[in-house]
Enzyme design. Structure first.
Site, PDB file in Angstrom:
ATOM      1  N   ASP A  34      25.354  49.516  65.204  1.00  0.00           N
ATOM      2  CA  ASP A  34      25.614  50.681  64.345  1.00  0.00           C
ATOM      3  C   ASP A  34      26.448  51.650  65.185  1.00  0.00           C
ATOM      4  OD1 ASP A  34      25.577  53.071  62.991  1.00  0.00           O
ATOM      5  OD2 ASP A  34      23.449  52.986  62.484  1.00  0.00           O
ATOM      6  N   ILE A  35      27.689  51.869  64.784  1.00  0.00           N
ATOM      7  CA  ILE A  35      28.583  52.682  65.629  1.00  0.00           C
ATOM      8  C   ILE A  35      28.195  54.160  65.652  1.00  0.00           C
ATOM      9  CG2 ILE A  35      30.548  51.083  65.477  1.00  0.00           C
ATOM     10  CD1 ILE A  35      31.826  53.223  63.521  1.00  0.00           C
ATOM     11  N   THR A  60      33.379  52.637  53.618  1.00  0.00           N
ATOM     12  CA  THR A  60      34.604  52.553  52.813  1.00  0.00           C
ATOM     13  C   THR A  60      34.381  52.830  51.329  1.00  0.00           C
ATOM     14  OG1 THR A  60      34.288  50.159  52.578  1.00  0.00           O
ATOM     15  CG2 THR A  60      35.657  50.899  54.406  1.00  0.00           C
ATOM     16  N   TYR A 123      36.220  60.953  51.957  1.00  0.00           N
ATOM     17  CA  TYR A 123      36.529  59.726  52.704  1.00  0.00           C
ATOM     18  C   TYR A 123      37.777  59.942  53.571  1.00  0.00           C
ATOM     19  CZ  TYR A 123      38.413  55.002  53.485  1.00  0.00           C
ATOM     20  OH  TYR A 123      38.959  53.866  54.044  1.00  0.00           O
ATOM     21  N   LYS A 127      37.973  60.058  57.698  1.00  0.00           N
ATOM     22  CA  LYS A 127      38.782  59.087  58.455  1.00  0.00           C
ATOM     23  C   LYS A 127      39.785  59.818  59.353  1.00  0.00           C
ATOM     24  CE  LYS A 127      38.929  55.162  58.148  1.00  0.00           C
ATOM     25  NZ  LYS A 127      38.225  54.145  58.969  1.00  0.00           N
TER      26      LYS A 127
END
Ligand code: NAP
Length: 288
Positions: A34-35, A60, A123, A127
Protein backbone atom coordinates in the site's frame (compact mmCIF):
# COMPACT_ATOMS: atom_id res chain seq x y z
CA UNK A 1 13.00 -2.86 -10.95
CA UNK A 2 10.02 -2.55 -8.64
CA UNK A 3 6.49 -1.97 -9.96
CA UNK A 4 3.70 -0.75 -7.67
CA UNK A 5 0.00 -1.08 -8.48
CA UNK A 6 0.94 -4.23 -10.40
CA UNK A 7 -2.61 -5.57 -10.28
CA UNK A 8 -3.96 -2.71 -12.41
CA UNK A 9 -4.20 -2.18 -16.15
CA UNK A 10 -0.89 -0.36 -16.57
CA UNK A 11 0.93 -2.14 -13.74
CA UNK A 12 0.27 -5.54 -15.25
CA UNK A 13 1.37 -4.42 -18.71
CA UNK A 14 4.55 -2.86 -17.31
CA UNK A 15 5.47 -5.89 -15.20
CA UNK A 16 4.82 -8.23 -18.12
CA UNK A 17 6.67 -6.17 -20.73
CA UNK A 18 9.71 -5.51 -18.55
CA UNK A 19 9.98 -9.16 -17.49
CA UNK A 20 9.89 -10.33 -21.12
CA UNK A 21 12.50 -7.65 -21.91
CA UNK A 22 14.84 -9.33 -19.43
CA UNK A 23 14.45 -7.03 -16.42
CA UNK A 24 14.34 -8.48 -12.91
CA UNK A 25 10.91 -7.25 -11.83
CA UNK A 26 9.39 -7.19 -8.37
CA UNK A 27 5.70 -6.60 -9.12
CA UNK A 28 3.62 -5.63 -6.11
CA UNK A 29 -0.15 -5.24 -6.19
CA UNK A 30 -2.19 -3.17 -3.74
CA UNK A 31 -2.43 -6.02 -1.27
CA UNK A 32 1.36 -6.55 -1.30
CA UNK A 33 2.27 -2.86 -0.99
CA UNK A 34 0.00 0.00 0.00
CA UNK A 35 1.85 3.10 -1.20
CA UNK A 36 0.14 5.22 1.47
CA UNK A 37 1.74 3.17 4.27
CA UNK A 38 4.98 5.01 5.07
CA UNK A 39 6.69 2.22 6.98
CA UNK A 40 5.80 -0.46 4.39
CA UNK A 41 7.01 1.71 1.52
CA UNK A 42 10.27 2.47 3.27
CA UNK A 43 10.90 -1.16 4.33
CA UNK A 44 10.00 -2.58 0.91
CA UNK A 45 12.27 -0.24 -1.02
CA UNK A 46 15.07 -0.54 1.51
CA UNK A 47 14.99 -4.33 1.31
CA UNK A 48 14.55 -4.66 -2.45
CA UNK A 49 17.08 -1.92 -3.31
CA UNK A 50 15.67 -1.53 -6.84
CA UNK A 51 17.45 0.60 -9.43
CA UNK A 52 14.08 1.85 -10.68
CA UNK A 53 10.60 2.12 -9.16
CA UNK A 54 7.69 2.47 -11.58
CA UNK A 55 4.62 3.69 -9.72
CA UNK A 56 1.45 2.47 -11.42
CA UNK A 57 -0.62 2.62 -8.23
CA UNK A 58 -3.36 5.23 -7.99
CA UNK A 59 -6.97 5.65 -7.03
CA UNK A 60 -8.37 5.98 -10.56
CA UNK A 61 -12.08 6.16 -9.76
CA UNK A 62 -12.59 9.74 -10.98
CA UNK A 63 -16.13 10.06 -9.59
CA UNK A 64 -15.18 8.26 -6.37
CA UNK A 65 -12.35 10.75 -5.79
CA UNK A 66 -14.83 13.61 -6.07
CA UNK A 67 -16.71 12.39 -2.99
CA UNK A 68 -13.65 11.31 -0.99
CA UNK A 69 -10.87 13.90 -1.44
CA UNK A 70 -8.93 12.58 1.58
CA UNK A 71 -8.62 9.11 0.09
CA UNK A 72 -7.69 10.66 -3.28
CA UNK A 73 -4.97 12.77 -1.65
CA UNK A 74 -3.53 9.76 0.16
CA UNK A 75 -3.35 7.43 -2.84
CA UNK A 76 -2.54 9.95 -5.56
CA UNK A 77 -0.39 12.55 -3.76
CA UNK A 78 0.93 11.13 -0.49
CA UNK A 79 1.75 7.77 -2.14
CA UNK A 80 4.07 9.22 -4.80
CA UNK A 81 5.61 11.48 -2.14
CA UNK A 82 6.46 8.50 0.08
CA UNK A 83 7.87 6.58 -2.88
CA UNK A 84 10.04 9.57 -3.80
CA UNK A 85 11.43 9.82 -0.27
CA UNK A 86 12.28 6.11 -0.21
CA UNK A 87 13.78 6.19 -3.72
CA UNK A 88 15.95 9.07 -2.62
CA UNK A 89 17.19 7.06 0.37
CA UNK A 90 18.47 4.27 -1.92
CA UNK A 91 19.28 6.43 -4.98
CA UNK A 92 16.68 4.72 -7.20
CA UNK A 93 15.07 6.37 -10.20
CA UNK A 94 11.34 6.97 -9.65
CA UNK A 95 8.91 6.97 -12.55
CA UNK A 96 5.38 7.91 -11.52
CA UNK A 97 2.39 7.92 -13.85
CA UNK A 98 0.12 10.93 -14.05
CA UNK A 99 -2.84 11.94 -16.15
CA UNK A 100 -4.21 14.18 -18.88
CA UNK A 101 -6.93 15.18 -16.37
CA UNK A 102 -4.51 17.71 -14.82
CA UNK A 103 -5.51 19.99 -17.73
CA UNK A 104 -8.82 21.85 -17.94
CA UNK A 105 -9.55 21.06 -21.58
CA UNK A 106 -10.06 24.69 -22.63
CA UNK A 107 -7.19 24.62 -25.13
CA UNK A 108 -8.01 23.95 -28.78
CA UNK A 109 -4.91 21.91 -29.66
CA UNK A 110 -2.63 19.33 -28.07
CA UNK A 111 -1.41 19.93 -24.50
CA UNK A 112 2.37 20.07 -24.13
CA UNK A 113 4.69 20.61 -21.17
CA UNK A 114 4.39 24.36 -21.82
CA UNK A 115 0.70 24.36 -20.87
CA UNK A 116 -0.32 25.28 -17.36
CA UNK A 117 -2.16 22.51 -15.52
CA UNK A 118 -5.56 23.48 -14.16
CA UNK A 119 -7.36 20.36 -12.99
CA UNK A 120 -11.16 20.42 -12.88
CA UNK A 121 -11.66 17.45 -10.58
CA UNK A 122 -10.44 16.14 -7.23
CA UNK A 123 -8.83 13.25 -9.11
CA UNK A 124 -6.91 15.66 -11.39
CA UNK A 125 -5.86 17.88 -8.47
CA UNK A 126 -4.65 14.92 -6.43
CA UNK A 127 -2.63 13.57 -9.36
CA UNK A 128 -1.04 16.99 -9.99
CA UNK A 129 -0.18 17.22 -6.31
CA UNK A 130 1.42 13.76 -6.60
CA UNK A 131 3.58 14.94 -9.52
CA UNK A 132 4.72 18.00 -7.60
CA UNK A 133 5.44 16.27 -4.30
CA UNK A 134 7.42 13.48 -5.98
CA UNK A 135 9.50 15.97 -7.99
CA UNK A 136 10.03 18.15 -4.92
CA UNK A 137 11.24 15.27 -2.75
CA UNK A 138 13.52 13.56 -5.25
CA UNK A 139 15.40 15.02 -8.20
CA UNK A 140 15.62 11.66 -9.97
CA UNK A 141 11.88 11.59 -10.65
CA UNK A 142 10.27 11.14 -14.05
CA UNK A 143 6.58 12.04 -14.33
CA UNK A 144 4.78 10.38 -17.22
CA UNK A 145 1.41 11.86 -18.11
CA UNK A 146 -0.78 9.66 -20.25
CA UNK A 147 -4.44 9.35 -21.16
CA UNK A 148 -7.25 7.20 -22.62
CA UNK A 149 -5.27 4.05 -21.75
CA UNK A 150 -6.52 0.74 -23.11
CA UNK A 151 -5.15 -2.78 -22.94
CA UNK A 152 -5.87 -6.44 -22.68
CA UNK A 153 -5.40 -6.56 -18.93
CA UNK A 154 -7.66 -5.07 -16.30
CA UNK A 155 -10.84 -3.14 -16.81
CA UNK A 156 -10.85 -0.09 -19.01
CA UNK A 157 -13.24 1.93 -21.13
CA UNK A 158 -12.59 -0.10 -24.27
CA UNK A 159 -12.84 -3.56 -22.74
CA UNK A 160 -16.10 -2.55 -21.03
CA UNK A 161 -17.56 -1.23 -24.29
CA UNK A 162 -16.63 -4.38 -26.19
CA UNK A 163 -17.85 -6.80 -23.55
CA UNK A 164 -21.20 -5.06 -23.24
CA UNK A 165 -21.60 -4.70 -27.01
CA UNK A 166 -20.99 -8.42 -27.48
CA UNK A 167 -23.70 -9.15 -24.94
CA UNK A 168 -26.06 -7.09 -27.07
CA UNK A 169 -26.45 -4.36 -24.42
CA UNK A 170 -26.89 -0.80 -25.60
CA UNK A 171 -24.33 1.66 -24.31
CA UNK A 172 -23.76 5.35 -24.13
CA UNK A 173 -20.55 6.76 -25.58
CA UNK A 174 -19.41 10.34 -25.14
CA UNK A 175 -19.18 12.32 -28.36
CA UNK A 176 -17.61 15.56 -27.13
CA UNK A 177 -14.58 14.44 -25.06
CA UNK A 178 -11.38 14.26 -27.10
CA UNK A 179 -8.09 12.62 -26.13
CA UNK A 180 -5.10 10.73 -27.44
CA UNK A 181 -5.48 6.96 -26.88
CA UNK A 182 -2.61 5.01 -25.36
CA UNK A 183 -2.05 1.28 -25.64
CA UNK A 184 -0.78 -0.08 -22.32
CA UNK A 185 1.87 -2.23 -24.11
CA UNK A 186 3.26 0.81 -25.93
CA UNK A 187 3.24 2.81 -22.71
CA UNK A 188 5.13 -0.01 -20.96
CA UNK A 189 7.76 -0.08 -23.70
CA UNK A 190 8.26 3.69 -23.45
CA UNK A 191 8.49 3.54 -19.65
CA UNK A 192 11.35 1.04 -19.89
CA UNK A 193 13.10 3.27 -22.44
CA UNK A 194 12.72 6.29 -20.15
CA UNK A 195 14.09 4.25 -17.25
CA UNK A 196 17.16 3.41 -19.34
CA UNK A 197 17.65 7.05 -20.37
CA UNK A 198 17.30 8.20 -16.75
CA UNK A 199 16.57 11.81 -17.72
CA UNK A 200 14.32 13.37 -15.07
CA UNK A 201 11.46 15.55 -16.24
CA UNK A 202 7.81 15.48 -17.21
CA UNK A 203 6.91 13.47 -20.29
CA UNK A 204 3.64 13.05 -22.17
CA UNK A 205 3.34 9.48 -23.43
CA UNK A 206 0.47 8.63 -25.80
CA UNK A 207 0.11 6.86 -29.13
CA UNK A 208 0.56 9.05 -32.18
CA UNK A 209 -2.22 10.10 -34.53
CA UNK A 210 -5.04 12.59 -34.40
CA UNK A 211 -7.10 13.01 -31.26
CA UNK A 212 -10.40 11.17 -31.10
CA UNK A 213 -13.61 11.27 -29.08
CA UNK A 214 -14.60 8.36 -26.85
CA UNK A 215 -17.36 7.70 -29.36
CA UNK A 216 -15.00 7.69 -32.36
CA UNK A 217 -12.62 5.45 -30.47
CA UNK A 218 -15.36 2.99 -29.51
CA UNK A 219 -16.68 2.89 -33.07
CA UNK A 220 -13.19 2.24 -34.48
CA UNK A 221 -12.69 -0.61 -32.00
CA UNK A 222 -16.03 -2.22 -32.74
CA UNK A 223 -15.43 -1.92 -36.46
CA UNK A 224 -12.11 -3.76 -36.09
CA UNK A 225 -13.69 -6.44 -33.91
CA UNK A 226 -16.57 -6.91 -36.35
CA UNK A 227 -19.21 -5.97 -33.77
CA UNK A 228 -22.33 -4.07 -34.84
CA UNK A 229 -22.19 -0.40 -33.81
CA UNK A 230 -25.96 -0.09 -33.78
CA UNK A 231 -26.23 -0.29 -30.00
CA UNK A 232 -23.93 2.67 -29.38
CA UNK A 233 -25.83 5.71 -28.20
CA UNK A 234 -24.03 9.01 -28.77
CA UNK A 235 -24.29 11.37 -25.77
CA UNK A 236 -22.58 14.53 -24.54
CA UNK A 237 -20.54 14.57 -21.32
CA UNK A 238 -23.04 17.04 -19.83
CA UNK A 239 -25.97 14.69 -20.54
CA UNK A 240 -24.34 11.97 -18.43
CA UNK A 241 -24.33 14.26 -15.36
CA UNK A 242 -21.33 12.56 -13.82
CA UNK A 243 -20.23 13.74 -10.36
CA UNK A 244 -16.71 14.78 -11.43
CA UNK A 245 -16.05 17.33 -14.17
CA UNK A 246 -13.73 16.15 -16.93
CA UNK A 247 -11.72 18.03 -19.59
CA UNK A 248 -13.42 18.04 -23.00
CA UNK A 249 -10.04 18.17 -24.69
CA UNK A 250 -7.04 16.40 -23.19
CA UNK A 251 -4.98 15.51 -26.24
CA UNK A 252 -1.29 15.29 -25.37
CA UNK A 253 1.93 15.94 -27.23
CA UNK A 254 5.48 15.57 -25.82
CA UNK A 255 7.96 18.33 -26.61
CA UNK A 256 10.60 16.62 -24.50
CA UNK A 257 10.46 13.29 -26.37
CA UNK A 258 10.68 15.20 -29.63
CA UNK A 259 13.66 17.20 -28.38
CA UNK A 260 15.61 14.07 -27.46
CA UNK A 261 14.52 12.36 -30.71
CA UNK A 262 12.56 9.48 -29.21
CA UNK A 263 10.55 7.72 -31.91
CA UNK A 264 6.84 8.47 -31.69
CA UNK A 265 4.73 5.58 -30.39
CA UNK A 266 2.72 3.73 -33.08
CA UNK A 267 -0.46 5.33 -34.39
CA UNK A 268 -3.36 4.52 -32.05
CA UNK A 269 -5.29 2.92 -34.95
CA UNK A 270 -2.50 0.34 -35.39
CA UNK A 271 -2.34 -0.17 -31.64
CA UNK A 272 -6.10 -0.66 -31.60
CA UNK A 273 -5.83 -3.30 -34.35
CA UNK A 274 -3.27 -5.15 -32.24
CA UNK A 275 -5.54 -4.86 -29.19
CA UNK A 276 -8.55 -6.16 -31.14
CA UNK A 277 -6.66 -9.21 -32.42
CA UNK A 278 -5.26 -10.06 -28.98
CA UNK A 279 -8.57 -9.43 -27.28
CA UNK A 280 -10.41 -11.78 -29.63
CA UNK A 281 -7.67 -14.41 -29.19
CA UNK A 282 -8.10 -14.19 -25.40
CA UNK A 283 -11.91 -14.43 -25.78
CA UNK A 284 -11.68 -17.43 -28.10
CA UNK A 285 -9.34 -19.19 -25.69
CA UNK A 286 -11.78 -18.57 -22.84
CA UNK A 287 -14.87 -19.73 -24.75
CA UNK A 288 -13.32 -22.89 -26.24
N1 NAP B 1 -6.61 4.23 -17.36
C1 NAP B 1 -6.47 5.44 -17.93
O1 NAP B 1 -7.11 5.77 -18.94
C2 NAP B 1 -5.46 6.42 -17.37
C3 NAP B 1 -5.35 7.66 -18.00
C4 NAP B 1 -4.39 8.57 -17.55
C5 NAP B 1 -3.57 8.23 -16.50
N2 NAP B 1 -3.72 7.03 -15.88
C6 NAP B 1 -2.80 6.74 -14.77
O2 NAP B 1 -2.16 5.51 -15.03
C7 NAP B 1 -1.81 4.89 -13.79
C8 NAP B 1 -2.28 3.46 -13.78
O3 NAP B 1 -3.69 3.45 -13.89
P1 NAP B 1 -4.51 2.19 -14.40
O4 NAP B 1 -5.27 2.60 -15.60
O5 NAP B 1 -3.63 1.00 -14.45
O6 NAP B 1 -5.56 2.07 -13.20
P2 NAP B 1 -6.05 0.80 -12.40
O7 NAP B 1 -6.30 -0.32 -13.34
O8 NAP B 1 -7.15 1.31 -11.54
O9 NAP B 1 -4.79 0.40 -11.52
C9 NAP B 1 -4.40 1.12 -10.38
C10 NAP B 1 -3.95 0.11 -9.36
O10 NAP B 1 -3.50 0.83 -8.22
C11 NAP B 1 -3.93 0.11 -7.07
N3 NAP B 1 -3.97 0.98 -5.91
C12 NAP B 1 -4.91 1.88 -5.55
N4 NAP B 1 -4.55 2.47 -4.39
C13 NAP B 1 -3.37 1.93 -4.03
C14 NAP B 1 -2.51 2.11 -2.92
N5 NAP B 1 -2.81 2.98 -1.95
N6 NAP B 1 -1.39 1.38 -2.86
C15 NAP B 1 -1.08 0.48 -3.82
N7 NAP B 1 -1.86 0.25 -4.87
C16 NAP B 1 -2.99 0.97 -4.98
C17 NAP B 1 -5.28 -0.44 -7.44
O11 NAP B 1 -5.59 -1.54 -6.63
P3 NAP B 1 -7.11 -1.77 -6.11
O12 NAP B 1 -7.95 -1.78 -7.35
O13 NAP B 1 -7.02 -3.08 -5.41
O14 NAP B 1 -7.40 -0.63 -5.22
C18 NAP B 1 -5.07 -0.82 -8.91
O15 NAP B 1 -4.65 -2.16 -9.03
C19 NAP B 1 -2.44 5.76 -12.70
O16 NAP B 1 -1.47 6.65 -12.21
C20 NAP B 1 -3.50 6.56 -13.44
O17 NAP B 1 -3.75 7.78 -12.80
C21 NAP B 1 -4.64 6.10 -16.29
Amino acid sequence: MLVTGAGGLVGRAVAEYCTVAGEQVTALDHHQLDITDASSVSATINNARPDVVINCAAWTDVDGCESDPMHAEQANARGPELLALSCRAVDALLITISTDYIFDGAKAGFYTQRDQPNPLSVYGSSKLEGERRAQREWARTIVVRSGYIFGTRGTNFLSTVMTRARRGESLKVIKDMFGTPTYACDLAQRLLRLAQLDLPGTYHVVNSGEGVSFEGFARAAMDLAGISESRLQSVSLAELKRPAPRPLNSRLRCLLSEAIALDPLPNWRDALADFASRESAVRDAVTV
